[in-house]
Write a protein that holds these residues in place. Structure first.
Motif, mmCIF file in Angstrom:
data_model
loop_
_atom_site.group_PDB
_atom_site.id
_atom_site.type_symbol
_atom_site.label_atom_id
_atom_site.label_comp_id
_atom_site.label_asym_id
_atom_site.label_seq_id
_atom_site.Cartn_x
_atom_site.Cartn_y
_atom_site.Cartn_z
ATOM 1 N N TYR A 295 51.510 -44.938 -16.258
ATOM 2 C CA TYR A 295 51.035 -44.781 -14.994
ATOM 3 C C TYR A 295 49.681 -45.378 -14.870
ATOM 4 O O TYR A 295 49.247 -46.314 -13.826
ATOM 5 N N GLY B 104 49.820 -49.248 -14.622
ATOM 6 C CA GLY B 104 50.024 -49.704 -13.579
ATOM 7 C C GLY B 104 49.187 -49.640 -12.355
ATOM 8 O O GLY B 104 48.903 -50.470 -11.654
ATOM 9 N N THR B 105 48.250 -48.626 -12.327
ATOM 10 C CA THR B 105 47.270 -48.432 -11.490
ATOM 11 C C THR B 105 45.943 -48.898 -11.825
ATOM 12 O O THR B 105 44.935 -48.885 -10.740
ATOM 13 N N ILE C 287 45.544 -53.145 -9.408
ATOM 14 C CA ILE C 287 46.864 -53.383 -8.467
ATOM 15 C C ILE C 287 47.491 -54.741 -8.603
ATOM 16 O O ILE C 287 46.893 -56.009 -8.320
ATOM 17 N N SER C 288 48.770 -54.936 -8.806
ATOM 18 C CA SER C 288 49.654 -56.254 -8.874
ATOM 19 C C SER C 288 50.973 -55.847 -8.766
ATOM 20 O O SER C 288 51.368 -54.651 -8.811
ATOM 21 N N LEU C 289 51.865 -56.700 -8.292
ATOM 22 C CA LEU C 289 53.307 -56.673 -8.240
ATOM 23 C C LEU C 289 53.809 -56.225 -9.667
ATOM 24 O O LEU C 289 54.881 -55.539 -9.687
ATOM 25 N N LEU D 2 53.359 -52.654 -10.130
ATOM 26 C CA LEU D 2 54.088 -51.591 -9.354
ATOM 27 C C LEU D 2 55.442 -51.469 -10.200
ATOM 28 O O LEU D 2 56.038 -50.241 -9.991
ATOM 29 N N LEU E 201 54.778 -48.419 -12.095
ATOM 30 C CA LEU E 201 54.923 -47.075 -11.501
ATOM 31 C C LEU E 201 56.387 -46.427 -11.035
ATOM 32 O O LEU E 201 56.614 -45.495 -11.179
ATOM 33 N N VAL E 202 57.117 -47.755 -10.729
ATOM 34 C CA VAL E 202 58.380 -47.433 -10.475
ATOM 35 C C VAL E 202 59.337 -46.901 -11.705
ATOM 36 O O VAL E 202 60.101 -45.751 -11.872
ATOM 37 N N VAL F 115 53.513 -44.555 -4.152
ATOM 38 C CA VAL F 115 54.016 -45.830 -3.922
ATOM 39 C C VAL F 115 53.301 -46.430 -2.495
ATOM 40 O O VAL F 115 53.051 -47.739 -2.669
ATOM 41 N N TYR G 62 49.990 -47.515 -3.243
ATOM 42 C CA TYR G 62 49.871 -48.958 -4.064
ATOM 43 C C TYR G 62 50.243 -49.800 -3.390
ATOM 44 O O TYR G 62 49.631 -51.051 -3.516
ATOM 45 N N ILE G 63 51.293 -49.817 -2.565
ATOM 46 C CA ILE G 63 51.762 -50.965 -1.844
ATOM 47 C C ILE G 63 50.813 -51.654 -0.829
ATOM 48 O O ILE G 63 50.423 -52.992 -0.942
#
Length: 1827
Positions: free
Chosen positions: A631, A634-635, A638-640, A643, A646-647, A1123, A1126-1127
């Protein structure tokens, strides 16, 4: 030479004294050695052992001096020869050591003689004529001054002395130390086993008896000398063990250190010579067989390079080689394109001129030292093995495996076999010590691949070039392959590294300059081509690749070679002993799981030691920790790609234990997908660097780009440039901002650290999943899933049991109340029957007559009231407090230990021994399968500490103090342990029951497996290591578990505390989730997170236990919220594109909560996620996850099964009656409001939260109201302005408190519910939508509002609990009156001191309570109740701490309490005088800011007006003050006059005195009308007295509004001089001036004597006064004589303007300060002595003065104290012997009122009133009860 002759003389004397020394030695051999002799012998042995290193160090120091000359090069050659011969042959080196030192001594003497005789002029001239100057300088011969010569010869002379000492004093002893024992044939039995040999070598007890050492360490010390001796032995043993393991570590890893120094040398000094070292290092990494040869070759090459570099610095070399350009070739002559090729081949090889030769060859010198140390380690270990072989009669050889703790192996000379003694993996499970030994021996064997992967990741993240991409490809191949395939391709990987590593260094070195080779890629013209060459790691003459990047490659190759050896250990048959000891690395997915017995210890069901607990925590919770790291990965940015983290994290979080209980192949496959994704992210970022850094960033124009552009979108979605040196430079202005900062200012800090760290953790977790230990966790989780609903049934059963117990207690209480009421009725009936004279209250119809109709008959049948059982009980906190007080008051250790013994007759409110009794039906306590083991044994206070044996009487107080601190710590720790146990007993009981079920289920599964194995004889259990490893014996878990865990608990207080704390947290895990949800909303304050707290206070906390659907909903919403946030964090959104964020707190972005945050890795979100999923895990562990109950297994009790069936039937019944399914939960909740199982009173906590919120609003109103500019409410109130918003907030808060109290007193649960709903909704609307619009501040930036909301959430939590559990049926008295100890008494007295609080509470209670009493009677009753509580506390203290009769009061009490009161009284009496005496020291100066003066003649217009300010008001200097005092001392005056002047000056400093300098010319033009002139002239001609007035006005700044009453801003004064009839000259002059003002231009002057006072005392409030003491000391100088006249301008023709001029120039003063301008005739001067003023914080006292303080403060305090001390009138009310009956009478009044018996309330109140009216009855009523 002096040293030589002294040494020779000493040698001859020693030879002569040989016989004498021998005789002395024989004489003293029989005597016992003294400590100085032993110390001297130890020092001699130490010098003998280590002086050789001093000699070699001095030799090295002499050879690397700053100036390189020939004799120093020869010294270096001697040094290299010495260490090289040591490497080649130890025997040859040992034989030639003495000769070497002798040659060194002779050579050093020759050097010293040569340098010294060269200073003679004849020798200098002789050699200069025959040898060149450069040759002499190269040899080292030069003429220097004598002082420089002494310094120059100091180092060689010292070296000579050191070598002489080594040769003649230490050489023979040192030779004995290094003599290798002869390798003989070891025949006969061995003197010890290999284990004993290792123990002996570890202790290193050559000269010390081990038995004697153990005896000393185990004995009891009595004196400080024995303690010091014992500490010495302990330190010595630790030192020897440290040395033992240090030599073993050096033996294993010194060669690796040598190779690392080689790589480091090559990286920091790039030259062609180092290619040889790189190749040797590469060969050394591949194989360790040629270790000695590689060391020899490396040392030889290094020595040659050192000598060559030193020779290159000689003057003769510069003359014949460098100046003639011997190694220089100009390639530009061949082609103009080759001008960039360097032309110095010597520099390319590594030879260059330097002024610091020590730094130039420093790395190489270090390399020679490391090589020598490696040889020393080898020979030392060999010497040690031979000594041990001789001692134990065995042939010891070195362990060829990399094992730390077992360095020796016994070789059998007959068959050549070896005997090993290594800790294997089975022994590693026995404890922490064995585990760390195993880990030190086999860490690379077990985790070598993971270490190699981590190294590759670090190299890829640090390099980010083409080689990083190739390494990443290799890593990808390894990740998708099995261990068997990796083992097959690993040689190819090692071969790749072996080829690439030297080639990369050759690329850094480049081609030789003399070849003039032109690289084909040099002439390519392309933007960014230079950076692309650097990315491709191509050689370049101008910008070569960085060699420091190869340091990571070295470690990569090192670990790869080590892993290659591990693979050889696994496959080679002769190395199987190492593989068997280390265990198999084969994953369990390749073994057949069916009918497979787990060969590892079941640490889940049976925890033998702390190590098993550590394993349980690591294996059970490591997956959650790794997912948290995913986690964060991913945080963090910030990037694709983030993400995807996170998923994946949410996926695994969501399935949780369902994923962990899957089949191991499926679980590892899913976990592998996450590993592949993490690797893909690293690979994509590494590959994109060439495109992003070199090509994409170079396309940015100089004027920059917008953050919504496609470039920034690409950077945001994927990755920025992680290596800024790859970005091509741009020809832009200096103001151009770096391109990587234009889209994201945090791009410079971006890297692959979190991605690599995440991948490493994922790989380690994969190893955990693939181990046999994990199968125990899987079995535990599957059992939890199987019993997922059993815990709910058990909890319901316990709740029903608790409810029955609570009902029984309530029934007992009701029966007790009924008996009390009936006793009261019976007593009143008997009293009324016996009443003859007075009318009974029951016969009176009027209320006031009834309450005053009490009489003696009411006490005729007075019986002893029943004791309240709760009053005699004492909780554990009170017991712990008493024990701590007794320990502090104890005088010695025995008394402190005795204080821990609990009184046997002291009952506890809840005994721990009763709480944790097992439920009927279970005779034996077994291990719960959750977090801890079995139920703890009852712990009582006497078991806290063992009795202490008595010691000497002279025990120091410091030790006793530490002993008391330790006892107090134990009491506190045990108190919290008992507290946590008491508040988690239900969960502990359920955990125990579930553990028993799991243990039986696991035993049944093992029995079934064993039966299946017996049926299928062909099926064999696969052994983990293919050796005789016995499986874990099933047996019965019960006996083994109880014995092992109970033993652990009995000896570990810390374990009991941790166990209790864990169960306490587990039992309140939902509160942790609620806190996480509140904190999450607290940090965001947006619409996205507001459903979290609303769900808590509007649903979760209003229900007894939130259902599974609630937690699933919260988990789903939390993941969706994260999410969504984040987006919307990407910078290409319009609201994130600007540099300045949206400041409007009510903008849609801020309200929703999708604005960008600098730190996207929200700790609050992670904390919330972990809390929710860990809570879900706990619910599954306790069997509370499934809502619907299921039928219990056969292991459960029949009672629980019956209760489960009842629950099922009761839950199914209402479903048939209702058709409103949607509203069913709300209807059921409303129905349960009056059906609470347990009632809890939390009003005190509610009031405390509201009170704290009121304080926050008052102190930080600027963050709640409109005045948000920094003004606080105190400043506003000082201005006599009360903001309406502030008043409204306080009134609303106060009104809410009143409503809450009213609902509490009325016990209106439904009203409390609606009030709670209103507050929750209203607070969230006001705080998150209204307040930000008022203050224009976001909620997350408003700290005061956050704290206010935090305490309000605590209030909501208690309010929800109150609604859920209902109000108590009986509300009597203050919550502080429940106990009678000192703490409650002090708190209650503080409560009484708060203004109006008691009155408000009393009146509200009277309003909202059903009672027959009036307000005045109610107040009287409350007053009596309060006094009785204080009296009961006093009697409790007297009973608890009794005072003996006939014993004088202790001096501590007399001088402590009495002395304190006496000191306080004395301070009060003398307070005003002391205050004004010492307060002047911190008074503030109050100088004038403006002085206005006027001179008037008569009552008419002033003739002179002037103002002094700013520069005209000059400060008095300290020098002027000193001169003034000296002047007073020198004057001829009486002592009393001088003392008066001194006393006046004592109160002033130089800052308090000002010189007011007034300009002599008036500022106003003088104009007078003709009638007034005629009147003045007539008065002067007559004999009337005409006054001349000198008036002054002094203005000062007001320091503060608070001290406005202490100091006036403006003060005035005047001095009047009369012109009498005798002053003819003055009158005539004035008449002439007045008559000739307009007509003539005659200037006439006259003098007014004593007109201006030169010294003035300016007081704070009163008008200035003249200084009488200065009048007496300066009788002639105190007043100034002023000469005045009228003047007019002479430069302007026909001007009629006239003005007055003053002057004191003619005066001659005895004292004039330097600040006065009176010496100048254009100024008048005055000295102003200004009193200080008090500061604002004490002005409220100083304004009254001394007399005012005495008449107000002191007198008032005295009268108040006299009132307090005059207690004779209240003796009958405050000196009551026993208040028990009176206390129970008051409790009876409350009791009958609560039950609605208002007539009896009146009668009992009448009884109370009569009791206070009748002293005789009061005396009888308060007598102590007779035994």
């Amino acid at each position: 030479m002096l040293f030589f002759w002294l040494t020779l003389r000493q040698y001859i004397n020693e030879k002569r004294m040989n016989n004498v020394q021998a005789t002395d030695m024989r004489r003293n051999s029989t005597s016992q050695d003294s400590y100085p002799r032993r110390l001297g012998r130890w020092l001699i042995n130490l010098l003998t052992k280590y002086w050789i290193f001093v000699s070699c160090g001095m030799l090295l120091l002499v050879s690397i001096q700053t100036t390189v000359v020939l004799y120093r090069i020869i010294y270096m050659a001697f040094y290299l020869f010495f260490i090289l011969s040591f490497q080649i042959s130890f025997g040859f080196w040992r034989k030639t050591a003495a000769t070497f030192h002798l040659v060194i001594i002779i050579y050093s003497m020759l050097v010293l003689i040569g340098i010294y005789i060269y200073q003679f002029e004849n020798v200098n001239v002789f050699l200069s004529e025959r040898l060149s100057k450069e040759l002499l300088a190269s040899i080292g011969l030069e003429v220097v001054p004598s002082d420089v010569l002494a310094v120059k010869l100091l180092t060689p002379s010292t070296f000579l002395v050191v070598n002489i000492m080594q040769l003649y004093y230490f050489h023979s002893g040192w030779m004995k130390l290094i003599t290798m024992p002869s390798q003989r044939d070891f025949s006969g039995p061995a003197n010890g086993t290999l284990t004993e040999i290792h123990a002996y070598a570890r202790e290193n007890t050559d000269n010390v008896s081990k038995t004697h050492t153990d005896q000393i360490l185990n004995c009891e010390t009595k004196t400080w000398l024995e303690k010091l001796y014992k500490k010495y032995f302990r330190t010595n043993r630790f030192y020897k063990q440290l040395i033992y393991y240090g030599w073993r570590i050096a033996e294993l890893h010194t060669f690796k250190l040598v190779l690392f120094i080689v790589a480091l040398t090559c990286a920091f000094k790039v030259c062609a010579f180092n290619v040889i070292l790189i190749i040797l290092a590469t060969i050394g990494l591949i194989t360790s067989r040629f270790r000695k040869l590689i060391n020899l070759l490396t040392l030889t090459a290094t020595g040659i390079y050192i000598l060559a570099s030193m020779c290159y610095q000689l003057e003769i070399a510069k003359q014949h080689i460098i100046e003639k350009n011997f190694f220089v070739r100009n390639c530009s002559q061949i082609s103009s394109n080759m001008s960039i090729i360097p032309n110095d081949t010597a520099k390319w090889f590594g030879l260059e001129l330097t002024s610091n030769i020590d730094r130039f060859i420093g790395f190489y010198i270090l390399l020679t030292i490391c090589l020598t140390f490696d040889a020393i380690v080898r020979y030392r270990q060999k010497h040690r093995r031979l000594l041990l072989s001789v001692k134990f009669n065995v042939q010891l050889v070195g362990n060829r495996f990399p094992v730390l703790f077992e360095p020796f192996v016994i070789k059998n000379p007959d068959d050549g076999t070896y005997e090993f003694d290594m800790v294997n993996y089975q022994q590693a499970d026995q404890g922490i010590y064995n585990f760390f030994k195993y880990l030190a021996n086999f860490i690379f064997y077990r985790f070598g691949l993971e270490i190699c992967y981590a190294t590759i990741i670090i190299v890829v993240g640090s390099r980010l070039d083409m080689m990083a991409v190739l390494y990443a490809i290799w890593l990808g191949i390894f990740l998708i392959s099995s261990r068997h395939f990796i083992q097959r391709v690993w040689p190819a990987y090692v071969f790749f590294l072996v080829i690439v590593f030297p080639l990369q260094y050759m690329s850094v070195v480049g081609a030789p300059p003399f070849l003039c080779f032109d690289y084909p890629w040099i002439n390519i013209k392309l933007d960014g081509w230079i950076q692309l060459r650097r990315w491709l790691f191509l050689p370049d003459y101008v910008n070569p690749p960085s060699a420091t990047q190869l340091i990571g490659d070295f470690f990569q190759l090192l670990f790869a070679c080590q892993q290659w050896r591990v693979f050889k250990y696994e496959t080679n048959e002769k190395d199987r002993i190492y593989a068997r000891a280390g265990g198999s690395n084969r994953e369990i997915i390749y073994d057949k799981e069916n009918l497979k017995e787990n060969p590892t210890w079941d640490f889940v069901m049976n925890r033998r030691n702390w190590f098993d607990h550590m394993k349980y925590v690591i294996f059970m919770y490591s997956a959650w920790t790794v997912l948290s790291i995913v986690y964060l990965a991913g945080t963090t940015r910030i990037s694709l790609l983030g993400l995807g983290y996170l998923v994946a994290c949410f996926y695994f979080f969501w399935y949780g234990q369902d994923f962990l209980t899957k089949h191991v192949t499926i679980m590892l496959r899913l976990w592998g997908f996450l590993i592949y994704y993490c690797f893909s992210v690293i690979f994509i970022k590494a590959c994109l660097q060439v495109a992003v850094c070199i090509f994409l960033y170079s396309m940015i124009p100089c004027d920059g780009v917008k953050r919504t552009s496609s470039f920034c979108t690409f950077v945001d979605l994927l990755v920025p440039c992680l290596k800024p040196d790859l970005i091509p430079p741009k020809n832009c202005p200096a103001t151009f901002k770096a391109s990587q900062d234009q889209c994201d200012r945090n791009a410079s800090s971006a890297n692959l650290f979190m991605d690599g760290f995440c991948l490493i953790c994922l790989l380690l977790q994969k190893r955990i999943f693939g181990s046999y230990h994990w199968k125990h966790i899987v079995g535990e989780l599957r059992l939890q899933a199987k019993l997922a609903s059993q815990g709910a049934v058990l909890f319901n059963n316990i709740s029903h049991k608790r409810m029955r117990e609570e009902g029984e207690r309530e029934e007992q209480t009701v029966n007790k109340i009924t008996r009390s009421l009936e006793r009261i009725k019976e007593q009143l009936r008997l009293n009324q029957l016996e009443s003859k004279t007075a009318a009974a209250p029951a016969d009176v119809s009027e209320h006031f007559q009834a309450i005053r109709s009490g009489d003696y008959y009411m006490f005729d049948y007075e019986s002893d009231e029943e004791e309240d059982e709760d009053e005699g009980k004492q909780d554990e906190a009170a017991v712990a407090q008493e024990q701590i007080i007794q320990i502090i008051a104890a005088r010695d250790k025995h008394a402190a230990t005795a204080a821990l013994q609990k009184p046997p007759n002291t009952p506890l409110s809840e005994s721990r021994s009763q709480e944790f009794l097992p439920i009927e039906g279970f005779e034996r306590t077994t291990l719960p399968a959750t977090t801890t083991t079995a139920i703890m044994e009852p712990t009582t206070m006497p078991q806290l500490t063992a009795p202490v044996e008595p010691k000497e009487n002279s025990t120091k107080s410091g030790k006793s103090g530490f002993f008391k601190i330790r006892l107090i710590g134990q009491i506190v720790l045990d108190y919290f342990t008992n507290f946590f146990d008491r508040n988690s007993r239900d969960y502990r009981e359920v955990s125990k029951r579930l553990g028993e079920m799991k243990a039986r289920d696991k035993i049944a599964q093992q029995d079934q497996r064993r039966r299946s194995q017996a049926v299928n004889a062909a099926t064999t259990v696969i052994d983990l290591d293919e050796d005789n490893c016995a499986p874990v014996e099933n047996g019965r878990f019960d006996n083994r578990i109880v014995s092992q865990t109970s033993q652990l608990k009995q000896h570990s207080r810390v374990y009991r505390f941790v166990d209790a704390l864990f169960y306490y947290i587990m039992s309140h895990s939902e509160l942790v989730c609620y806190a996480a949800m509140v904190i999450n909303h607290l940090t965001s304050g947006a619409l996205l997170s507001i459903p979290l707290p609303l769900s808590i206070f509007l649903w979760a906390m209003l229900s007894s236990r939130p259902s599974r659907n609630y937690w699933i909903t919260i988990i789903t919403y939390t993941e969706a919220m994260i999410v969504i946030k984040y987006i919307f964090q990407f910078r290409f959104y319009p609201w994130n594109a600007t540099e300045i964020t949206e400041m409007n707190p009510l903008s849609p972005v801020n309200i929703i909560g999708i604005s960008r945050k600098e730190n996207a890795a929200s700790a609050a979100d992670l904390f919330l996620l972990l809390s929710l999923f860990i809570h879900r895990s706990i619910l599954k562990q306790l069997g509370l996850w499934k809502a619907e109950p299921s039928i219990l297994d056969g292991s459960a009790d029949q009672d629980v099964a019956v209760s489960a069936e009842q629950e099922i039937s009761s839950s199914q019944a209402p479903k048939k009656k209702t058709n409103f399914y949607c509203f069913e939960p709300f209807i059921n909740f409303c129905r349960r409001l009056h059906q609470a199982l347990f009632v809890h009173d939390v009003y005190a906590s509610l009031f405390f939260c509201d009170f704290i919120n009121m304080v926050i609003v008052i102190c930080f109103y600027s963050q709640f109201g409109e005045r948000a500019t920094g003004n606080n409410v105190v400043q506003t109130i000082k201005e006599n302005k009360v903001p309406v918003a502030f008043l409204a907030m306080l009134l609303i808060q106060f009104l809410l408190i009143v409503i809450d109290r009213a609902l509490y007193l009325r016990r209106n649960v439904r009203g409390k519910l609606f009030f709670h709903l209103f507050q929750v909704i209203g607070v969230h609307i006001w705080l998150f939508f209204v307040l930000p619009g008022i203050t224009h501040t976001k909620f997350r930036d408003n700290v005061a509002a956050q704290f206010w909301y935090l305490f309000k959430c605590i209030y909501f939590g208690y309010s929800s609990t109150q609604v859920r559990l209902g109000y108590p049926k009986r509300i009597a008295g203050n919550f502080l009156m429940k106990k009678f100890n000192y703490v409650n008494q002090i708190l209650y007295r503080i409560y009484l001191l708060i203004p109006f609080l008691l009155e408000l509470r009393t009146i509200m209670d009277w309003i909202f309570t059903d009672t027959a009493l009036g307000l005045s009677s109610w107040l009287q009753l409350e007053d009596v109740y309060s006094n009785m509580y204080l009296l009961k506390c006093a009697r409790w203290a007297e009973k608890k701490y009794p005072t003996q009769r006939g014993v004088t009061r202790p001096k501590l009490t007399k001088y402590g309490v009495g002395g304190s009161l006496l000191t306080l009284l004395i301070l009060l009496i003398w307070f005003p005088l002391l205050f004004f005496s010492f307060s002047s020291s911190f008074y503030q100066p109050n100088p004038p800011t403006e002085v206005n003066v006027e001179i008037k003649v008569g009552p008419y217009l002033p003739i002179y007006h002037m103002t002094a300010q700013d520069i005209d008001l000059v400060s008095f200097s300290s020098t002027d003050l000193k001169i003034l005092r000296d002047k007073i001392d020198t004057l001829n005056a009486e002592p009393t006059v001088k003392d008066s002047a001194y006393g006046f000056l004592r109160d002033f400093n130089s800052d308090d005195i000002r010189c007011a300098n007034l300009f002599a010319t008036s500022v106003d033009i003088w104009d007078i009308s003709q009638p007034v002139r005629d009147t003045v002239v007539n008065n002067l001609r007559s004999n009337l007295t005409v006054p001349v007035r000198f008036s002054y006005t002094i203005r000062r700044n007001q320091l503060d509004q608070d001290n406005s009453a202490d100091a006036a801003a403006v003060v005035t004064g005047e001095n009047t001089i009369s012109i009498t009839a005798n002053d003819k000259n003055i009158r005539n002059a004035l008449i002439q001036i007045l008559n000739g003002t307009v007509d003539t231009q005659t200037a006439i002057n006259f003098t007014i004597f004593n007109l201006i006072p030169r010294f003035l005392h300016v007081k704070p409030k009163a008008n200035p006064e003249e200084i009488n003491s200065f009048k007496n000391i300066f009788p002639r100088d105190y007043y100034a004589n002023i000469t005045m006249g009228l003047n007019r301008t002479k430069t302007i023709p026909n001007s009629t303007d006239v003005w007055w001029e003053m002057s004191e120039h003619g005066n001659k003063y005895s004292y004039t300060p330097s600040c006065a301008y009176s010496a100048n005739q254009n100024y008048l001067s005055m000295l102003l002595f200004n009193d200080k003023v008090s500061p604002a914080n004490i002005s409220f006292l100083t304004r009254y003065g001394i007399i005012g303080l005495y008449t107000t403060f002191v007198v008032v305090v005295a009268r108040l104290l006299r009132t307090v001390l005059q207690t004779s009138r209240t003796i009958m009310f405050y000196e009551l012997p026993s208040v028990e009956r009176l206390w129970h009478l008051l409790r009876n009044i409350y009791l009958v009122r609560e039950n609605g018996m208002l007539l009896i309330e009146e009668e009992l109140f009448a009884k109370l009133i009569f009791l206070y009216r009748s002293p005789t009855t009061l005396i009888l009523f308060t007598k102590p009860k007779s035994k």
